[in-house]
Scaffold this active site. Structure first.
Site, PDB file in Angstrom:
ATOM      1  N   ASP A  15       0.771  -1.203  -0.053  1.00 49.28           N
ATOM      2  CA  ASP A  15      -0.117  -0.044   0.050  1.00 49.28           C
ATOM      3  C   ASP A  15       1.111   1.384   0.196  1.00 49.28           C
ATOM      4  O   ASP A  15       2.200   1.143   0.288  1.00 49.28           O
ATOM      5  CB  ASP A  15      -0.866  -0.038   1.242  1.00 49.28           C
ATOM      6  CG  ASP A  15      -1.619   1.319   1.405  1.00 49.28           C
ATOM      7  OD1 ASP A  15      -2.424   1.702   0.482  1.00 49.28           O
ATOM      8  OD2 ASP A  15      -1.580   1.846   2.716  1.00 49.28           O
ATOM      9  N   ASP A  17      -0.198   5.301   0.774  1.00 50.64           N
ATOM     10  CA  ASP A  17      -0.520   6.227   1.763  1.00 50.64           C
ATOM     11  C   ASP A  17      -0.352   5.440   3.095  1.00 50.64           C
ATOM     12  O   ASP A  17      -1.258   4.548   3.510  1.00 50.64           O
ATOM     13  CB  ASP A  17      -1.590   6.779   1.684  1.00 50.64           C
ATOM     14  CG  ASP A  17      -1.767   7.531   0.044  1.00 50.64           C
ATOM     15  OD1 ASP A  17      -1.544   8.928   0.320  1.00 50.64           O
ATOM     16  OD2 ASP A  17      -1.891   6.872  -1.016  1.00 50.64           O
ATOM     17  N   ASP A 174      -1.783  -1.227   5.816  1.00 46.80           N
ATOM     18  CA  ASP A 174      -2.053  -0.317   7.104  1.00 46.80           C
ATOM     19  C   ASP A 174      -3.521  -0.475   7.585  1.00 46.80           C
ATOM     20  O   ASP A 174      -3.858   0.290   8.463  1.00 46.80           O
ATOM     21  CB  ASP A 174      -1.287   1.025   7.109  1.00 46.80           C
ATOM     22  CG  ASP A 174      -2.241   1.891   6.079  1.00 46.80           C
ATOM     23  OD1 ASP A 174      -2.953   1.647   5.165  1.00 46.80           O
ATOM     24  OD2 ASP A 174      -2.037   3.116   6.068  1.00 46.80           O
TER      25      ASP A 174
END
Length: 218
Positions: A15, A17, A174
């Site tokens: 991922d 961001d 995240d």
């Protein structure tokens, strides 16, 4: 069922961001620019961090809902993207140990991909501005497939691009969105503890592990 994820993989899917890069400061500035242009109040960066991860439209919708404001999203989205494109790496930075970890993994022969819900135009611009593009064989974005994460489609596309398979791939994210995408694609997944997790303790998610530093992949 949790897997023992602590081994080397032939492919790593990341991922963007909140996982590789702390992008919230510049996203927050762009969001507040678009809100101001619409005659609305600005929001705090803490709120922006809470909302990031589902794409630009959802981010703006969250900000409007927070204020109880009725506005068409498209004009705000246009202002957001225009501002963000021109200020995308003012304060955004890779997290500590990210660049070294990517370099070591690539030098070891692993193939790396970004799998993000960010638009392709913004993703490409950001990773070039931060000199991260050199590490990735594939970049799959929110508009690369019919359905973005948590659909497994972006994960499947990244694995095809890396000529890898579920058994030899690790997803690093995240949030619940990342865990769901990885689980739907039947691959191992670990979460950064302090990323953009929408207020959810990632240790409560169905991930195989939680890491504090990207260097724990080595």
């Amino acid at each position: 069922m949790k897997r023992n994820w602590k081994r080397r993989y032939s492919a790593y899917l990341f991922d963007l961001d909140g996982t590789l890069v702390d992008t919230a400061p510049d996203i927050d500035a762009a969001l507040n620019f678009s809100l101001t242009q619409a005659g609305l109040n600005t929001v705090t960066q803490d709120l922006t961090r809470h909302w990031v991860g589902h794409g630009s439209k959802t981010l703006i919708r969250e900000a409007l809902d927070h204020q109880g404001a009725q506005r068409e999203i498209e004009p705000l989205l246009s202002d957001f993207i225009h501002y963000y494109e021109n200020n995308i790496a003012n304060d955004s930075k890779p997290y500590p140990t990210v660049e070294n970890t990517l370099a070591v993994l690539k030098d070891s022969g692993a193939k790396l991909a970004v799998v993000t819900n960010k638009l392709t135009s913004l993703t490409t611009l950001l990773i070039h501005e931060l000199n991260l593009a050199q590490y990735f064989t594939s970049v799959v974005c929110g508009d690369s497939t019919k359905f973005p994460k948590p659909s497994p489609e972006p994960v499947f596309l990244a694995m095809r691009n890396l000529d890898s398979n579920a058994a030899e791939s690790l997803f690093v994210g995240d949030s619940e969105t990342d865990v769901s995408a990885a689980r739907n694609a039947h691959i191992a997944v670990v979460c950064m503890r302090d990323g953009y997790n929408h207020g959810i303790d990632v240790s409560s998610l169905d991930c195989d592990g939680v890491i504090v530093s990207m260097s724990e992949l080595l």
